[in-house]
Write a protein that holds these residues in place. Structure first.
Motif, short mmCIF file in Angstrom:
data_model
loop_
_atom_site.label_atom_id
_atom_site.label_comp_id
_atom_site.label_asym_id
_atom_site.label_seq_id
_atom_site.Cartn_x
_atom_site.Cartn_y
_atom_site.Cartn_z
N SER A 46 0.78 -1.12 -0.10
CA SER A 46 -0.11 -0.04 0.06
C SER A 46 0.82 1.13 -0.05
O SER A 46 1.93 1.33 0.97
CB SER A 46 -0.81 0.00 1.08
N GLN A 90 -7.37 -0.97 -15.90
CA GLN A 90 -7.27 -0.89 -14.36
C GLN A 90 -8.48 -1.82 -13.70
O GLN A 90 -9.76 -2.05 -14.28
CB GLN A 90 -7.86 0.61 -13.86
N VAL A 130 -3.31 -3.02 -14.38
CA VAL A 130 -3.05 -2.60 -13.03
C VAL A 130 -4.28 -2.96 -12.06
O VAL A 130 -5.37 -2.56 -12.11
CB VAL A 130 -2.94 -0.88 -13.00
N ILE A 132 -5.84 -3.06 -8.24
CA ILE A 132 -5.80 -2.38 -6.73
C ILE A 132 -6.47 -3.44 -5.77
O ILE A 132 -7.62 -3.67 -5.90
CB ILE A 132 -6.55 -1.08 -6.79
N ASN A 136 -5.22 -1.47 -0.84
CA ASN A 136 -4.46 -0.41 -1.49
C ASN A 136 -3.13 -0.85 -2.09
O ASN A 136 -2.34 0.03 -2.57
CB ASN A 136 -4.39 0.96 -0.85
N ILE A 138 -0.88 -2.93 -4.72
CA ILE A 138 -1.05 -2.96 -6.17
C ILE A 138 -0.25 -3.88 -6.66
O ILE A 138 1.01 -4.47 -6.09
CB ILE A 138 -0.33 -1.55 -6.78
#
Length: 339
Positions: A46, A90, A130, A132, A136, A138
């Protein structure tokens, strides 16, 4: 673990590719490669400073120098550097990153990659997702075409993208040239068919992970160095871990002699050709600049010395020297590489 893609973008180079750079020919070494995509996933804890917009902007900027990745493969002969762009997704993951790291499931990990089934990659060369996590954390997943890049080329691209994301004016960024076809000209190879595995065929393969801590690797290096005092330099981390895995395989299979009759095993190690070209090429020379050293390991020896694997692999790698590369440039090593 559920992964939901919440946005889909296409990132194009921030500057158009000049007309004189529009076509990049595949080299002879590219021609020999499997038509597959290599997966890479980078995990980050995170970080409240993560800036999604900056990540996309830095990708657009770095693609100006790595322009073939925004193009499309044509007829297995060349890359059309048409700036069509890179797919950039995303996604939201409904768990914490720690859960995946502590209990990795390689089927679920594929969900962190764009196009998990690989069927939709088509003639693209790069796709990025990407992810999430709830905490938080990644995970950045990438598919990269092995047709145009080897692993070192991939790391060069990612390292330069990271430098651009940290500092748009970084002086650490080195843009490469894509002229490998001048060193290894493409060749007409009658009867040679490029292998391209379908998604269904690739599902046959099973992936398993082995995690070695830094202390465990250091202990293995010390053990094999003590048992190979004649070797200079002493066994590396890769050599030590490889010998250990081979020794465990030997211990597990040697007991069943009846099943081993008539069987032989090969150990393969990728070799970077860049320092073996005359004159040597920089690491920023991108493309498929690797071949494979192969040996049929001896069944003699003991587990403590890795059944002699380290010595045998070094002997195999010595054969990939300047003379070997010269023959490869002349097309005389074709059969050795594809047999």
């Amino acid at each position: 673990m559920e992964v939901v893609v919440i946005s889909r973008d296409t990132i194009k180079p921030s500057l158009p590719t000049p007309p004189n750079l529009r076509l990049v020919k595949l080299s002879f070494l590219d021609q020999l490669n499997l038509r597959i995509f290599n997966p890479f996933i980078y995990f980050y804890t995170s970080d409240s400073s993560f800036n999604f917009a900056r990540l996309k902007k830095s990708l657009s900027d770095i693609l100006t120098g790595f322009y073939p990745l925004a193009g499309r493969l044509k007829d297995d002969l060349f890359v059309d550097c048409n700036d069509n762009g890179v797919d950039f997704f995303q996604a939201q993951v409904n768990c914490k990153l720690s859960r995946l790291i502590e209990r990795p499931d390689y089927v679920e990990i594929n969900k962190l990659l764009p196009y998990p089934e690989k069927d939709d990659c088509g003639d693209k060369l790069l796709a990025i997702q990407v992810n999430i996590f709830e905490c938080n954390g990644i995970a950045i997943g990438l598919w990269l075409s092995h047709t145009v890049f080897d692993a070192l080329s991939m790391f060069t691209f990612v390292n330069n993208w990271a430098a651009k994301a940290r500092d748009p004016d970084s002086n650490l960024i080195v843009y490469p040239k894509f002229d490998l076809a001048n060193l290894f000209p493409p060749r007409d190879m009658p009867g040679y068919k490029v292998v391209s595995l379908t998604a269904e065929e690739q599902k046959v393969y099973v992936a398993k992970g082995f995690v070695f801590s830094a202390n465990a690797v250091a202990a293995l290096k010390a053990m094999y160095a003590a048992n190979h005092s004649h070797l200079h330099p002493p066994p590396s981390r890769v050599e030590s871990v490889s010998a250990f895995i081979w020794s465990r395989f030997m211990v597990a299979t040697q007991g069943d002699k009846a099943r081993q009759v008539g069987k032989s095993y090969r150990v393969v190690q990728a070799v970077n050709l860049r320092p073996r070209v005359s004159p040597p090429l920089p690491e920023t020379c991108l493309g498929n600049l690797s071949r494979f050293a192969m040996t049929v390991p001896s069944m003699e020896g003991t587990a403590e010395d890795g059944f002699g694997l380290i010595t045998q692999m070094r002997e195999a790698m010595k054969k990939i020297d300047g003379d070997y590369v010269k023959e490869l440039q002349e097309g005389n090593q074709t059969q050795k590489q594809i047999s």
